[in-house]
Write a protein that holds these residues in place. Structure first.
Motif, PDB file in Angstrom:
ATOM      1  N   MET A   1       1.188  57.819  34.966  1.00 39.73           N
ATOM      2  CA  MET A   1       1.090  58.107  36.377  1.00 39.73           C
ATOM      3  C   MET A   1       1.034  59.626  36.546  1.00 39.73           C
ATOM      4  O   MET A   1       1.745  60.356  35.898  1.00 39.73           O
ATOM      5  N   THR A   2       0.205  60.058  37.472  1.00 39.91           N
ATOM      6  CA  THR A   2       0.014  61.480  37.743  1.00 39.91           C
ATOM      7  C   THR A   2       0.326  61.764  39.206  1.00 39.91           C
ATOM      8  O   THR A   2       0.026  60.954  40.076  1.00 39.91           O
ATOM      9  N   ALA A   3       0.908  62.913  39.460  1.00 39.65           N
ATOM     10  CA  ALA A   3       1.161  63.373  40.819  1.00 39.65           C
ATOM     11  C   ALA A   3       0.604  64.771  40.960  1.00 39.65           C
ATOM     12  O   ALA A   3       0.670  65.571  40.023  1.00 39.65           O
ATOM     13  N   ARG A   4       0.054  65.055  42.137  1.00 41.04           N
ATOM     14  CA  ARG A   4      -0.479  66.397  42.394  1.00 41.04           C
ATOM     15  C   ARG A   4       0.075  66.913  43.706  1.00 41.04           C
ATOM     16  O   ARG A   4       0.024  66.244  44.725  1.00 41.04           O
ATOM     17  N   LEU A   5       0.588  68.128  43.659  1.00 45.81           N
ATOM     18  CA  LEU A   5       1.004  68.849  44.856  1.00 45.81           C
ATOM     19  C   LEU A   5       0.024  69.992  45.028  1.00 45.81           C
ATOM     20  O   LEU A   5      -0.201  70.768  44.092  1.00 45.81           O
ATOM     21  N   VAL A   6      -0.577  70.080  46.205  1.00 44.24           N
ATOM     22  CA  VAL A   6      -1.517  71.149  46.495  1.00 44.24           C
ATOM     23  C   VAL A   6      -0.857  72.065  47.519  1.00 44.24           C
ATOM     24  O   VAL A   6      -0.485  71.636  48.606  1.00 44.24           O
ATOM     25  N   GLU A   7      -0.712  73.318  47.160  1.00 43.00           N
ATOM     26  CA  GLU A   7      -0.012  74.305  47.989  1.00 43.00           C
ATOM     27  C   GLU A   7      -0.823  75.595  48.025  1.00 43.00           C
ATOM     28  O   GLU A   7      -1.177  76.128  46.977  1.00 43.00           O
ATOM     29  N   ARG A   8      -1.111  76.074  49.225  1.00 45.40           N
ATOM     30  CA  ARG A   8      -1.928  77.279  49.379  1.00 45.40           C
ATOM     31  C   ARG A   8      -1.186  78.549  48.951  1.00 45.40           C
ATOM     32  O   ARG A   8      -1.773  79.439  48.333  1.00 45.40           O
ATOM     33  N   ASP A   9       0.085  78.642  49.270  1.00 50.22           N
ATOM     34  CA  ASP A   9       0.853  79.855  48.978  1.00 50.22           C
ATOM     35  C   ASP A   9       1.216  79.889  47.487  1.00 50.22           C
ATOM     36  O   ASP A   9       1.948  79.031  47.008  1.00 50.22           O
ATOM     37  N   PRO A  10       0.725  80.887  46.760  1.00 55.04           N
ATOM     38  CA  PRO A  10       0.993  80.946  45.321  1.00 55.04           C
ATOM     39  C   PRO A  10       2.487  81.040  44.984  1.00 55.04           C
ATOM     40  O   PRO A  10       2.925  80.534  43.952  1.00 55.04           O
ATOM     41  N   ARG A  11       3.270  81.670  45.867  1.00 55.17           N
ATOM     42  CA  ARG A  11       4.712  81.765  45.613  1.00 55.17           C
ATOM     43  C   ARG A  11       5.363  80.389  45.690  1.00 55.17           C
ATOM     44  O   ARG A  11       6.176  80.034  44.830  1.00 55.17           O
ATOM     45  N   ASN A  12       5.012  79.613  46.718  1.00 55.86           N
ATOM     46  CA  ASN A  12       5.548  78.257  46.833  1.00 55.86           C
ATOM     47  C   ASN A  12       5.086  77.384  45.668  1.00 55.86           C
ATOM     48  O   ASN A  12       5.858  76.574  45.149  1.00 55.86           O
ATOM     49  N   ALA A  13       3.831  77.542  45.273  1.00 56.72           N
ATOM     50  CA  ALA A  13       3.308  76.761  44.147  1.00 56.72           C
ATOM     51  C   ALA A  13       4.070  77.094  42.870  1.00 56.72           C
ATOM     52  O   ALA A  13       4.401  76.200  42.082  1.00 56.72           O
ATOM     53  N   ALA A  14       4.360  78.367  42.652  1.00 55.07           N
ATOM     54  CA  ALA A  14       5.104  78.768  41.457  1.00 55.07           C
ATOM     55  C   ALA A  14       6.504  78.164  41.447  1.00 55.07           C
ATOM     56  O   ALA A  14       6.983  77.682  40.411  1.00 55.07           O
ATOM     57  N   VAL A  15       7.171  78.170  42.593  1.00 56.48           N
ATOM     58  CA  VAL A  15       8.510  77.571  42.689  1.00 56.48           C
ATOM     59  C   VAL A  15       8.429  76.078  42.407  1.00 56.48           C
ATOM     60  O   VAL A  15       9.242  75.526  41.653  1.00 56.48           O
ATOM     61  N   ALA A  16       7.440  75.407  42.997  1.00 59.08           N
ATOM     62  CA  ALA A  16       7.287  73.966  42.783  1.00 59.08           C
ATOM     63  C   ALA A  16       6.978  73.653  41.328  1.00 59.08           C
ATOM     64  O   ALA A  16       7.522  72.708  40.743  1.00 59.08           O
ATOM     65  N   ARG A  17       6.120  74.443  40.717  1.00 60.82           N
ATOM     66  CA  ARG A  17       5.763  74.257  39.307  1.00 60.82           C
ATOM     67  C   ARG A  17       6.999  74.404  38.422  1.00 60.82           C
ATOM     68  O   ARG A  17       7.251  73.592  37.531  1.00 60.82           O
ATOM     69  N   SER A  18       7.782  75.427  38.681  1.00 63.63           N
ATOM     70  CA  SER A  18       9.005  75.675  37.921  1.00 63.63           C
ATOM     71  C   SER A  18      10.003  74.537  38.105  1.00 63.63           C
ATOM     72  O   SER A  18      10.626  74.079  37.137  1.00 63.63           O
ATOM     73  N   ALA A  19      10.157  74.067  39.330  1.00 59.36           N
ATOM     74  CA  ALA A  19      11.097  72.974  39.613  1.00 59.36           C
ATOM     75  C   ALA A  19      10.664  71.690  38.917  1.00 59.36           C
ATOM     76  O   ALA A  19      11.501  70.954  38.373  1.00 59.36           O
ATOM     77  N   ALA A  20       9.371  71.414  38.915  1.00 60.40           N
ATOM     78  CA  ALA A  20       8.868  70.212  38.241  1.00 60.40           C
ATOM     79  C   ALA A  20       9.140  70.291  36.737  1.00 60.40           C
ATOM     80  O   ALA A  20       9.588  69.314  36.126  1.00 60.40           O
TER      81      ALA A  20
END
Length: 142
Positions: A1-20
């Motif tokens: 199973m795959t999940a994708r989060l799409v986030e425009r703000d690179p800072r928010n994306a980095a935080v989400a990537r790190s949390a995942a």
């Protein structure tokens, strides 16, 4: 199973990537991009679960309607869309529920107005439409 989060703000994306990563969620992909663009999902549709959370309260009524229409291309037969919307005036929650039903979704469950926020879950009963490429489903308003 795959999940994708799409986030425009690179800072928010980095935080989400790190949390995942920290949570060991290797199947969660975080993409820095425009969540409103159909191309962000082209390789994952139709999906078993589509989350439209934090969107409907921040876009125009016509864009809410258009996004609901696109959910019939994003969601697999038998899949579920979860969405949120505030209950302030204009309270579009009843209309949103109706729009999902018009697009082939079961009436689903929607939270009570007393909760102050609308949270809906609808199962798609139809056959997914083709997802058009290069389309912007919505634009955030200020």
């Amino acid at each position: 199973m795959t999940a994708r989060l799409v986030e425009r703000d690179p800072r928010n994306a980095a935080v989400a990537r790190s949390a995942a990563r920290a949570a060991g969620l290797s199947a969660v992909e975080v993409v820095t991009g425009d969540a409103a663009r159909t191309d962000a999902y082209a390789d994952l549709v139709p999906a078993d679960l589509v989350l439209v959370c934090g969107v409907f309260g921040n876009i125009s009524e016509s864009d809410v309607r258009a996004t609901v229409r696109h959910c019939a291309a994003l969601c697999a037969t038998g899949g579920t869309v979860l969405w949120t919307r505030h209950r302030r005036e204009p309270d579009l929650v009843p209309a949103i529920r109706g729009w999902f039903m018009e697009e082939g979704f079961a009436s689903g469950t929607v939270s009570s107005p007393a909760d102050g926020v609308g949270v809906g879950a609808h199962r798609f009963l139809g056959v997914p439409r083709p997802l058009p490429s290069g389309v912007t489903m919505f634009a955030f308003v200020d």
